[in-house]
Design a protein around this motif. Structure first.
Motif, PDB file in Angstrom:
ATOM      1  N   THR A  52       0.790  -1.281   0.048  1.00 60.89           N
ATOM      2  CA  THR A  52      -0.043  -0.137   0.078  1.00 60.89           C
ATOM      3  C   THR A  52       0.979   1.248   0.035  1.00 60.89           C
ATOM      4  N   GLY A  53       2.268   1.122  -0.096  1.00 59.11           N
ATOM      5  CA  GLY A  53       3.272   2.291  -0.240  1.00 59.11           C
ATOM      6  C   GLY A  53       2.974   3.472  -0.990  1.00 59.11           C
ATOM      7  N   LEU A  54       2.257   2.937  -2.286  1.00 62.24           N
ATOM      8  CA  LEU A  54       1.880   4.001  -3.314  1.00 62.24           C
ATOM      9  C   LEU A  54       0.797   4.714  -3.179  1.00 62.24           C
ATOM     10  N   GLY A  56      -2.099   6.842  -2.670  1.00 62.90           N
ATOM     11  CA  GLY A  56      -2.482   8.031  -2.064  1.00 62.90           C
ATOM     12  C   GLY A  56      -1.099   8.995  -1.899  1.00 62.90           C
ATOM     13  N   LEU A  57      -0.026   8.517  -2.667  1.00 67.67           N
ATOM     14  CA  LEU A  57       1.051   9.208  -2.598  1.00 67.67           C
ATOM     15  C   LEU A  57       0.906  10.310  -3.532  1.00 67.67           C
ATOM     16  N   SER A  58       1.522  11.658  -2.948  1.00 66.16           N
ATOM     17  CA  SER A  58       1.404  12.872  -3.797  1.00 66.16           C
ATOM     18  C   SER A  58       2.927  13.155  -4.355  1.00 66.16           C
ATOM     19  N   VAL A  59       2.862  13.163  -5.578  1.00 59.22           N
ATOM     20  CA  VAL A  59       4.162  13.319  -6.490  1.00 59.22           C
ATOM     21  C   VAL A  59       4.224  14.947  -6.962  1.00 59.22           C
ATOM     22  N   LEU A  60       5.058  15.646  -6.542  1.00 61.39           N
ATOM     23  CA  LEU A  60       5.121  17.054  -6.877  1.00 61.39           C
ATOM     24  C   LEU A  60       5.984  17.068  -8.320  1.00 61.39           C
ATOM     25  N   ARG A  61       5.413  18.262  -8.963  1.00 60.13           N
ATOM     26  CA  ARG A  61       6.295  18.421 -10.128  1.00 60.13           C
ATOM     27  C   ARG A  61       7.535  18.590  -9.957  1.00 60.13           C
ATOM     28  N   ALA A  62       8.388  17.869 -11.099  1.00 59.62           N
ATOM     29  CA  ALA A  62       9.723  17.746 -11.237  1.00 59.62           C
ATOM     30  C   ALA A  62      10.518  17.006 -10.327  1.00 59.62           C
ATOM     31  N   SER A  63       9.639  16.120  -9.554  1.00 55.70           N
ATOM     32  CA  SER A  63       9.954  15.186  -8.706  1.00 55.70           C
ATOM     33  C   SER A  63       9.934  13.633  -8.960  1.00 55.70           C
ATOM     34  N   GLY A  64      10.894  12.863  -8.972  1.00 55.99           N
ATOM     35  CA  GLY A  64      10.710  11.600  -9.404  1.00 55.99           C
ATOM     36  C   GLY A  64      10.578  11.503 -10.700  1.00 55.99           C
ATOM     37  N   LEU A  65      10.076  10.281 -11.325  1.00 49.75           N
ATOM     38  CA  LEU A  65       9.853  10.109 -12.613  1.00 49.75           C
ATOM     39  C   LEU A  65       8.517  10.626 -13.193  1.00 49.75           C
ATOM     40  N   GLY A  66       7.464  10.512 -12.155  1.00 56.33           N
ATOM     41  CA  GLY A  66       6.159  10.942 -12.430  1.00 56.33           C
ATOM     42  C   GLY A  66       6.190  12.715 -12.576  1.00 56.33           C
ATOM     43  N   GLY A  67       6.905  13.237 -11.342  1.00 59.30           N
ATOM     44  CA  GLY A  67       7.044  14.681 -11.765  1.00 59.30           C
ATOM     45  C   GLY A  67       7.757  15.215 -12.632  1.00 59.30           C
ATOM     46  N   GLN A  68       8.771  14.383 -13.223  1.00 59.04           N
ATOM     47  CA  GLN A  68       9.344  14.725 -14.392  1.00 59.04           C
ATOM     48  C   GLN A  68       8.738  14.884 -15.724  1.00 59.04           C
ATOM     49  N   VAL A  69       7.742  13.794 -15.818  1.00 58.66           N
ATOM     50  CA  VAL A  69       6.783  13.960 -17.272  1.00 58.66           C
ATOM     51  C   VAL A  69       5.868  15.039 -16.899  1.00 58.66           C
ATOM     52  N   TYR A  91      11.017   9.543  -3.774  1.00 59.24           N
ATOM     53  CA  TYR A  91      10.074   8.461  -3.587  1.00 59.24           C
ATOM     54  C   TYR A  91      10.613   6.847  -3.723  1.00 59.24           C
ATOM     55  N   ASP A  92      12.019   7.143  -3.362  1.00 58.46           N
ATOM     56  CA  ASP A  92      12.511   5.572  -3.427  1.00 58.46           C
ATOM     57  C   ASP A  92      11.840   4.736  -2.331  1.00 58.46           C
ATOM     58  N   GLY A  93      11.404   5.179  -1.254  1.00 60.39           N
ATOM     59  CA  GLY A  93      10.934   4.425  -0.258  1.00 60.39           C
ATOM     60  C   GLY A  93       9.693   3.706  -0.692  1.00 60.39           C
ATOM     61  N   PRO A  94       8.689   4.145  -1.072  1.00 65.82           N
ATOM     62  CA  PRO A  94       7.561   3.356  -1.360  1.00 65.82           C
ATOM     63  C   PRO A  94       7.695   2.558  -2.822  1.00 65.82           C
ATOM     64  N   VAL A  95       8.692   3.240  -3.462  1.00 63.32           N
ATOM     65  CA  VAL A  95       9.038   2.331  -4.784  1.00 63.32           C
ATOM     66  C   VAL A  95       9.866   1.016  -4.600  1.00 63.32           C
ATOM     67  N   THR A  96      10.721   1.307  -3.801  1.00 63.17           N
ATOM     68  CA  THR A  96      11.664   0.036  -3.355  1.00 63.17           C
ATOM     69  C   THR A  96      10.664  -0.831  -2.489  1.00 63.17           C
ATOM     70  N   THR A  97       9.851  -0.377  -1.838  1.00 65.94           N
ATOM     71  CA  THR A  97       8.859  -1.311  -1.037  1.00 65.94           C
ATOM     72  C   THR A  97       8.032  -2.236  -1.809  1.00 65.94           C
TER      73      THR A  97
END
Length: 283
Positions: A52-54, A56-69, A91-97
């Motif tokens: 369940t780590g991902l 409800g996760l909020s990804v900010l603009r320019a952060s991580g892969l999603g923020g980059q796109v 966001y390495d924590g939830p992605v790695t989990t």
């Protein structure tokens, strides 16, 4: 604004359908995504995740892969998320989990703005391949087209809500409402969302009722397509223009128009419009 809120389905529903389609066609183990609001992506839809780590996760603009796109408004991918040097690692924590390694992210771009992001991922290192990327890109384009139609419907409904007839402008207002009615019918034919199409049909029927009153039981029974065509003809559109607005062939438009004229016992297209209005089938 109340009518708009009731009319528009949640865009998450359309996103969920595209995620399921990607999972089926691309045959990747994990597909997920979410809507973008105020430059922030909220992950809400998932297929194949085991934690369940991902959620409800909020990804900010320019952060991580999603923020980059979101920032670049074009797809991006990493063959090994953990060691990727082209993205930030907020966001390495939830992605790695979740165990994700190879990830591709594709933005859903409407009017030059990212409105959602779709991801596909595996738990092994290595590129996902062109086939997977193409499936996601096609999904993003379908979703972008659907959101664009919904946006236009919202805009038109807001115009309708703001219309305030005044005695001196009653005729002009009626003509504007007729144009809105015709454009709503055209928008309904463009959407692939059955629920949205039915809601639009209901709005058109309500608008007709407001302007003309309820049609009599003895009124001719015209099909939705016949009414679509007559609504465009009522605006002065030619067969060619009507075909373009409704995404139909010209011969198909002619066929619907002939059927409507026959049911209305009209000799000309203009008489058909007048009779449809007399029977309170059109505003």
């Amino acid at each position: 604004m109340m009518a708009t809120a009731l009319l528009r389905p949640r865009d998450d529903d359309a996103l969920r359908a595209e995620i399921r389609r990607v999972a089926r066609l691309a045959q990747v183990p994990v597909v997920f995504g979410g809507p973008v609001e105020a430059d922030t992506l909220l992950l809400t839809q998932f297929f194949g995740t085991v934690t369940t780590g991902l959620r409800g996760l909020s990804v900010l603009r320019a952060s991580g892969l999603g923020g980059q796109v979101i920032d670049l408004r074009r797809p991006a991918a990493v063959a090994d998320y953990r060691g990727a040097s082209t993205i930030t690692h907020h966001y390495d924590g939830p992605v790695t989990t979740e165990g994700l390694r190879s990830v591709v992210a594709v933005p859903v771009v409407v009017a030059d703005r990212a409105r959602a992001v779709i991801y596909a991922a595996t738990r092994a290192v290595g590129p996902l391949g062109d086939r997977t990327a193409e499936v996601i890109v096609q999904a993003s384009r379908r979703l972008a087209a659907e959101i664009a139609v919904r946006d236009e419907v919202d805009r038109r409904v807001r115009m309708l809500e703001l219309a305030a007839p005044a005695p001196a402008t009653a005729t002009a207002t009626t003509e504007e409402l007729r144009e809105i009615h015709a454009e709503l019918r055209a928008a309904a034919t463009a959407t692939g969302d059955t629920a949205l199409r039915d809601r639009l049909a209901g709005v058109c029927a309500r608008l007709t009722g407001v302007l003309t009153g309820e049609s009599a039981d003895s009124a001719p029974r015209l099909s939705p397509r016949e009414l679509d065509v007559l609504a465009q003809v009522a605006l002065g559109c030619t067969n060619q223009e009507t075909a373009a607005r409704l995404s139909l062939g010209q011969e198909t438009v002619k066929s619907y128009l002939r059927q409507a004229m026959s049911k209305l016992d009209a000799r000309t297209r203009h008489e058909a419009v007048a009779l449809a209005r007399r029977h309170r089938l059109l505003p």
